[in-house]
Scaffold this motif. Structure first.
Motif, PDB file in Angstrom:
ATOM      1  N   ILE A  46      -5.942  39.343  40.219  1.00 31.78           N
ATOM      2  CA  ILE A  46      -4.826  38.492  40.635  1.00 31.78           C
ATOM      3  C   ILE A  46      -4.850  38.421  42.157  1.00 31.78           C
ATOM      4  O   ILE A  46      -4.949  39.444  42.839  1.00 31.78           O
ATOM      5  CB  ILE A  46      -3.477  39.038  40.121  1.00 31.78           C
ATOM      6  N   ILE A  47      -4.767  37.181  42.668  1.00 33.20           N
ATOM      7  CA  ILE A  47      -4.806  36.934  44.104  1.00 33.20           C
ATOM      8  C   ILE A  47      -3.524  36.213  44.494  1.00 33.20           C
ATOM      9  O   ILE A  47      -3.252  35.106  44.005  1.00 33.20           O
ATOM     10  CB  ILE A  47      -6.017  36.062  44.506  1.00 33.20           C
ATOM     11  N   LEU A  52      -1.386  31.691  32.018  1.00 37.59           N
ATOM     12  CA  LEU A  52      -1.630  33.078  31.626  1.00 37.59           C
ATOM     13  C   LEU A  52      -1.518  33.253  30.115  1.00 37.59           C
ATOM     14  O   LEU A  52      -2.246  34.051  29.515  1.00 37.59           O
ATOM     15  CB  LEU A  52      -0.649  34.010  32.349  1.00 37.59           C
ATOM     16  N   MET A  53      -0.625  32.503  29.515  1.00 38.12           N
ATOM     17  CA  MET A  53      -0.488  32.569  28.053  1.00 38.12           C
ATOM     18  C   MET A  53      -1.782  32.121  27.380  1.00 38.12           C
ATOM     19  O   MET A  53      -2.214  32.693  26.378  1.00 38.12           O
ATOM     20  CB  MET A  53       0.692  31.719  27.591  1.00 38.12           C
ATOM     21  N   LYS A  54      -2.423  31.095  27.963  1.00 37.60           N
ATOM     22  CA  LYS A  54      -3.696  30.613  27.412  1.00 37.60           C
ATOM     23  C   LYS A  54      -4.775  31.696  27.497  1.00 37.60           C
ATOM     24  O   LYS A  54      -5.737  31.679  26.723  1.00 37.60           O
ATOM     25  CB  LYS A  54      -4.150  29.366  28.157  1.00 37.60           C
ATOM     26  N   MET A  55      -4.612  32.607  28.447  1.00 36.58           N
ATOM     27  CA  MET A  55      -5.577  33.702  28.623  1.00 36.58           C
ATOM     28  C   MET A  55      -5.148  34.949  27.856  1.00 36.58           C
ATOM     29  O   MET A  55      -5.717  36.020  28.060  1.00 36.58           O
ATOM     30  CB  MET A  55      -5.700  34.045  30.118  1.00 36.58           C
ATOM     31  N   ASP A  58       6.740  40.168  39.838  1.00 36.02           N
ATOM     32  CA  ASP A  58       6.929  41.448  39.167  1.00 36.02           C
ATOM     33  C   ASP A  58       6.856  41.285  37.653  1.00 36.02           C
ATOM     34  O   ASP A  58       6.322  42.151  36.945  1.00 36.02           O
ATOM     35  CB  ASP A  58       8.275  42.048  39.572  1.00 36.02           C
ATOM     36  N   HIS A  59       7.377  40.180  37.159  1.00 38.11           N
ATOM     37  CA  HIS A  59       7.261  39.875  35.725  1.00 38.11           C
ATOM     38  C   HIS A  59       5.794  39.725  35.335  1.00 38.11           C
ATOM     39  O   HIS A  59       5.366  40.258  34.302  1.00 38.11           O
ATOM     40  CB  HIS A  59       8.047  38.602  35.411  1.00 38.11           C
ATOM     41  N   VAL A 118       0.870  41.136  32.314  1.00 39.13           N
ATOM     42  CA  VAL A 118      -0.551  40.772  32.378  1.00 39.13           C
ATOM     43  C   VAL A 118      -1.413  42.020  32.485  1.00 39.13           C
ATOM     44  O   VAL A 118      -1.117  42.954  33.240  1.00 39.13           O
ATOM     45  CB  VAL A 118      -0.819  39.829  33.572  1.00 39.13           C
ATOM     46  N   ASP A 119      -2.482  42.024  31.737  1.00 40.06           N
ATOM     47  CA  ASP A 119      -3.502  43.066  31.799  1.00 40.06           C
ATOM     48  C   ASP A 119      -4.530  42.642  32.851  1.00 40.06           C
ATOM     49  O   ASP A 119      -5.204  41.628  32.672  1.00 40.06           O
ATOM     50  CB  ASP A 119      -4.153  43.231  30.424  1.00 40.06           C
TER      51      ASP A 119
END
Length: 229
Positions: free
Chosen positions: A162-163, A152-155, A191-192, A197-198
């Motif tokens: 989100i699935i 996710l950081m790379k994105m 939850d984090h 995340v957007d």
């Protein structure tokens, strides 16, 4: 343009009937279109006749089947498959048109991005037998959760969808669900993810009913189509 459909648990042969019924009315689909199952697929379960029947039904659908793992999966058999890359993330190819989307991965389908994370706790674990109908790998481990955060950081913490199989802690709480001690760490992790995340929409299964909570979608019987991507 790829078409993407999403549904909830099918539990092998138990709840798979909804898929031929739904897709029997759909036109102009091909294997470049996708169905995503939000866990408890039961596609790899007994490694015998049931698996063959489930996989045959899915292969007869006019789409490619993608699935995240739930809690009711044969993880020992599933993890025997070779890890490969597909659309940017790690997968297990069960066959050419049935693909396991692994935990903590990001995939690009068309112009949209999907973050996936299977796993959950079996509340009926005490009625099951380890290595036969229950596997401890149902709960994600620290390395899988870290890999998810790294991807996710790379994105830049932005994806379209989100699935997952289960839902974030606060979403479960707002839906009035009890959260087991075994699943608490993982649901807090989700939850984090929810907070940092957007994303447009989050789809999950596990609860065996259909309900909308803002942009969180608990899905079971329904099959929904995303906007064309």
């Amino acid at each position: 343009m790829n078409r993407v459909f999403i549904t909830g648990d099918i539990h092998g042969l138990i709840d798979i009937h909804k898929l031929p019924m739904y897709f029997g009315h759909k036109k102009n689909l091909n294997k470049q279109d996708y169905l995503i199952i939000c866990g408890d697929a039961g596609i790899v379960w007994d490694c015998q006749n049931q698996d063959a029947q489930v996989q045959s039904i899915l292969q007869d659908l006019p789409v490619t089947t993608l699935f995240v793992d739930g809690n009711h999966e044969n993880f020992a058999a599933l993890n025997e498959y070779t890890v490969e890359k597909w659309h940017g993330g790690k997968v297990h190819f069960i066959c050419d048109d049935i693909i396991h989307l692994m935990r903590g991965q990001v995939y690009t389908i068309g112009t949209q991005t999907f973050f996936t994370f299977g796993g959950a706790h079996s509340v009926d674990w005490y009625q099951r037998t380890e290595g036969i109908s229950w596997w401890k790998e149902e709960i994600p481990n620290h390395l899988e959760m870290q890999e998810g955060q790294d991807n996710l950081m790379k994105m830049n913490h932005k994806v379209d969808y989100i699935i997952t199989h289960t839902a974030p802690y606060e979403v479960l709480a707002e839906m009035g669900m009890d959260i087991s001690d075994e699943e608490e760490v993982f649901s807090l992790y989700l939850d984090h993810i929810r907070k940092i995340v957007d994303f447009k929409d989050w789809y999950f299964g596990h609860l065996h009913f259909d309900e909308e909570l803002n942009n969180f979608h608990c899905i079971f019987e329904n099959v929904v189509e995303l906007k064309e991507i």
